[in-house]
Design a protein around this motif. Structure first.
Motif, PDB file in Angstrom:
ATOM      1  N   HIS A  47      22.058  51.864  43.702  1.00 40.61           N
ATOM      2  CA  HIS A  47      22.101  52.517  42.385  1.00 40.61           C
ATOM      3  C   HIS A  47      21.640  51.578  41.271  1.00 40.61           C
ATOM      4  CE1 HIS A  47      24.175  56.049  44.006  1.00 40.61           C
ATOM      5  NE2 HIS A  47      24.865  55.214  44.740  1.00 40.61           N
ATOM      6  N   ASP A  48      20.738  50.665  41.609  1.00 41.08           N
ATOM      7  CA  ASP A  48      20.174  49.788  40.576  1.00 41.08           C
ATOM      8  C   ASP A  48      19.420  50.588  39.521  1.00 41.08           C
ATOM      9  OD1 ASP A  48      21.214  47.541  41.652  1.00 41.08           O
ATOM     10  OD2 ASP A  48      19.346  46.745  42.465  1.00 41.08           O
ATOM     11  N   LYS A  75      10.711  65.104  40.197  1.00 44.44           N
ATOM     12  CA  LYS A  75       9.978  63.882  40.508  1.00 44.44           C
ATOM     13  C   LYS A  75      10.045  62.873  39.369  1.00 44.44           C
ATOM     14  CE  LYS A  75       5.467  62.216  42.088  1.00 44.44           C
ATOM     15  NZ  LYS A  75       5.380  61.154  41.068  1.00 44.44           N
ATOM     16  N   HIS A  76       9.995  63.337  38.118  1.00 43.50           N
ATOM     17  CA  HIS A  76       9.996  62.382  37.005  1.00 43.50           C
ATOM     18  C   HIS A  76      11.329  61.632  36.909  1.00 43.50           C
ATOM     19  CE1 HIS A  76      11.961  65.814  34.992  1.00 43.50           C
ATOM     20  NE2 HIS A  76      12.481  64.917  34.175  1.00 43.50           N
ATOM     21  N   ILE A  77      12.417  62.251  37.401  1.00 49.50           N
ATOM     22  CA  ILE A  77      13.711  61.558  37.416  1.00 49.50           C
ATOM     23  C   ILE A  77      13.702  60.477  38.500  1.00 49.50           C
ATOM     24  CG2 ILE A  77      16.193  61.826  37.803  1.00 49.50           C
ATOM     25  CD1 ILE A  77      15.247  63.011  35.194  1.00 49.50           C
ATOM     26  N   ARG A  78      13.135  60.788  39.648  1.00 53.15           N
ATOM     27  CA  ARG A  78      13.044  59.785  40.720  1.00 53.15           C
ATOM     28  C   ARG A  78      12.170  58.614  40.301  1.00 53.15           C
ATOM     29  NH1 ARG A  78      12.210  64.458  44.034  1.00 53.15           N
ATOM     30  NH2 ARG A  78      10.031  63.856  44.336  1.00 53.15           N
ATOM     31  N   GLU A 132      13.132  54.581  39.856  1.00 57.20           N
ATOM     32  CA  GLU A 132      12.367  53.506  40.491  1.00 57.20           C
ATOM     33  C   GLU A 132      11.982  52.435  39.480  1.00 57.20           C
ATOM     34  OE1 GLU A 132      11.522  52.789  43.584  1.00 57.20           O
ATOM     35  OE2 GLU A 132      12.724  54.458  44.338  1.00 57.20           O
ATOM     36  N   ARG A 133      11.554  52.860  38.279  1.00 53.10           N
ATOM     37  CA  ARG A 133      11.174  51.889  37.243  1.00 53.10           C
ATOM     38  C   ARG A 133      12.373  51.042  36.831  1.00 53.10           C
ATOM     39  NH1 ARG A 133       8.126  56.334  35.187  1.00 53.10           N
ATOM     40  NH2 ARG A 133       9.747  56.769  33.613  1.00 53.10           N
ATOM     41  N   ARG A 145      15.771  45.886  37.105  1.00 52.88           N
ATOM     42  CA  ARG A 145      16.994  45.177  37.475  1.00 52.88           C
ATOM     43  C   ARG A 145      16.736  44.117  38.539  1.00 52.88           C
ATOM     44  NH1 ARG A 145      22.626  48.626  37.726  1.00 52.88           N
ATOM     45  NH2 ARG A 145      22.842  48.968  35.499  1.00 52.88           N
ATOM     46  N   GLN A 146      15.878  44.433  39.493  1.00 49.60           N
ATOM     47  CA  GLN A 146      15.553  43.460  40.526  1.00 49.60           C
ATOM     48  C   GLN A 146      14.857  42.239  39.935  1.00 49.60           C
ATOM     49  OE1 GLN A 146      13.306  45.520  43.510  1.00 49.60           O
ATOM     50  NE2 GLN A 146      15.004  46.871  44.070  1.00 49.60           N
TER      51      GLN A 146
END
Length: 448
Positions: free
Chosen positions: A164-165, A255-258, A262-263, A268-269
């Motif tokens: 959940h990053d 899709k725009h929420i997914r 991802e962004r 966070r990474q």
């Protein structure tokens, strides 16, 4: 006369030579025979001989206490209520016996290299009944088997730490009838911290379930794990999605929420890939720390203690402070050693406490806690002052005009880059907002 003397000398010489020749052959044979006998059989490897002694050493026999504990677990209620294979095998026998070959075929028994004799010797001090004649075992007193149940799923498995990053995905179940997604959104939004928004809330399904996706914030997973809401006279507990449930919910989201998740996850990474300090040791990131801990485990022999004044001891002791059980876990610690785990051939750390008591601890739990809240190395604050003056002092004589000459070039290089990056960010945000507005309008029309 002379000829007779010559002949007598010739005959005597030939006899002497003949007498010496047989004496030389046995001497050579006797010299060779002891050499062959003296050669150890372990050196004749090319001719199919025995291997060196080091290769012929037998493996260490398994610990009887560990074998007994494992067999008792196999026949316990805790295991048999989920273990369909053993449950069926025991049920098929009228007297409740289980053939020992089934137990010896288990992976953990193979890892311990346990055989029939090891199990027989280990069960002498156990309540498990043993039938040596048929090589079978049975529950104490042939106790009735527990009811077979489906094994519960374990959602928080490996790689779930960063699931959940990019923002928490959660679900509410058993939503009362006539309650819509707008009601769920309004109640949850009121409880969220300031300036944190819900990205998406799904319609209430036929199973009375409603999922949501939220913008990431510090402590978001813990917040949703403890979140409860009052809706339609019912108290609903929030469930954070993991594993298969998470994948299923994400597939049903726009899709725009997914893409947005991802962004945020990549951001966070990137932030997390920073140097950390644990005790007196510095690491480029948490991954390097994990590798060092694994190296310490593999470089020590069984029951070898870490030197109290060494860096490895200080590192593992500092790591213990992150254990979920808190500082109480290491109370009375006087030493740390590496040894075999009670589960198979894996290795782990043991705390040596006052009075000689030993207790193992999970380094993985400590590392996971470090990864949740990494001890980042704080950058050193530079003293405030006139940068031009400092540059002038550091620069040699005759080079004072160089910084002024290079300043226009730096500005020309930096200025075009800033608007381009800002333009990308603004366009991505604008597109995301447009898609969100369209999705919300469609959802509102459907609900109407």
């Amino acid at each position: 006369m002379a000829e007779s003397v010559w002949r007598s000398n010739y005959v005597a010489g030939s006899k002497l030579l003949d007498a010496e020749k047989p004496a030389e052959k046995p001497a050579e044979a006797e010299a060779e025979k002891p050499a062959e006998a003296a050669t150890p059989p372990t050196e004749k490897r090319k001719d199919g001989g025995a291997e060196p002694d080091a290769k012929r050493l037998k493996p260490t026999p398994p610990d009887p206490a560990v074998v007994r504990k494992q067999v008792e677990y196999y026949l316990s209620d805790e295991n048999l209520k989920y273990d369909k294979f053993f449950h069926d095998k025991i049920s098929a026998n009228a007297e409740g016996w289980l053939d020992m070959s089934f137990i010896l075929s288990c992976n953990k028994m193979k890892a311990m290299r346990a055989g029939k004799d090891d199990v027989v010797a280990a069960l002498k001090e156990s309540k498990i009944e043993l039938n040596e004649g048929s090589a079978a075992v049975r529950r104490p007193g042939n106790a009735p088997l527990p009811k077979l149940e489906s094994r519960p799923s374990h959602p928080a498995k490996k790689n779930s730490i960063h699931a959940h990053d990019g923002g928490v995905v959660a679900i509410f179940r058993n939503i009362p009838e006539e309650q819509q997604w707008t009601h769920v959104k309004a109640v949850v939004q009121e409880k969220l911290p300031a300036k944190v928004n819900l990205w998406h809330v799904s319609h209430v399904s036929d199973k009375n379930e409603c999922s949501l996706a939220c913008a990431p914030f510090d402590g978001d997973v813990a917040f949703f794990e403890g979140l409860t809401i009052e809706l339609g006279g019912a108290t609903l507990k929030c469930e954070v999605c993991f594993a298969d449930v998470l994948q299923k919910v994400l597939k049903e989201m726009p899709k725009h929420i997914r893409d947005k998740r991802e962004r945020e996850s990549r951001k966070r990474q990137k932030e997390r890939n920073r140097p950390i300090k644990l005790g007196t040791c510095h690491f480029n990131n948490v991954t390097m720390l994990r590798g060092r801990v694994k190296e310490i485990l593999n470089s020590r022999s069984d029951n070898e203690q870490l030197k109290p004044d060494g860096s490895d001891f200080k590192l593992i002791k500092s790591l213990l402070d992150y254990h979920p059980s808190g500082p109480g876990k290491s109370a009375g610690l006087v030493g740390i050693k590496v040894g075999k785990s009670q589960q198979g051939d894996s290795r782990c750390f043991y705390m040596i406490k006052e009075g000689g008591k030993e207790e193992d601890f999970s380094a993985k739990k400590c590392l996971d806690a470090v990864e949740q809240k990494p001890p980042y190395v704080q950058p050193e604050e530079k003293p405030a002052g006139d940068k031009r003056g400092q540059a002038a002092k550091a620069a040699p004589k005759g080079a004072a005009a160089k910084p002024e000459e290079t300043k226009p070039d730096k500005k020309e290089e930096e200025k075009p880059a800033e608007p381009a990056e800002k333009a990308k960010e603004t366009t991505e945000e604008a597109e995301g907002k447009k898609e969100e507005d369209k999705a919300e309008k469609v959802e509102e029309k459907k609900s109407d």
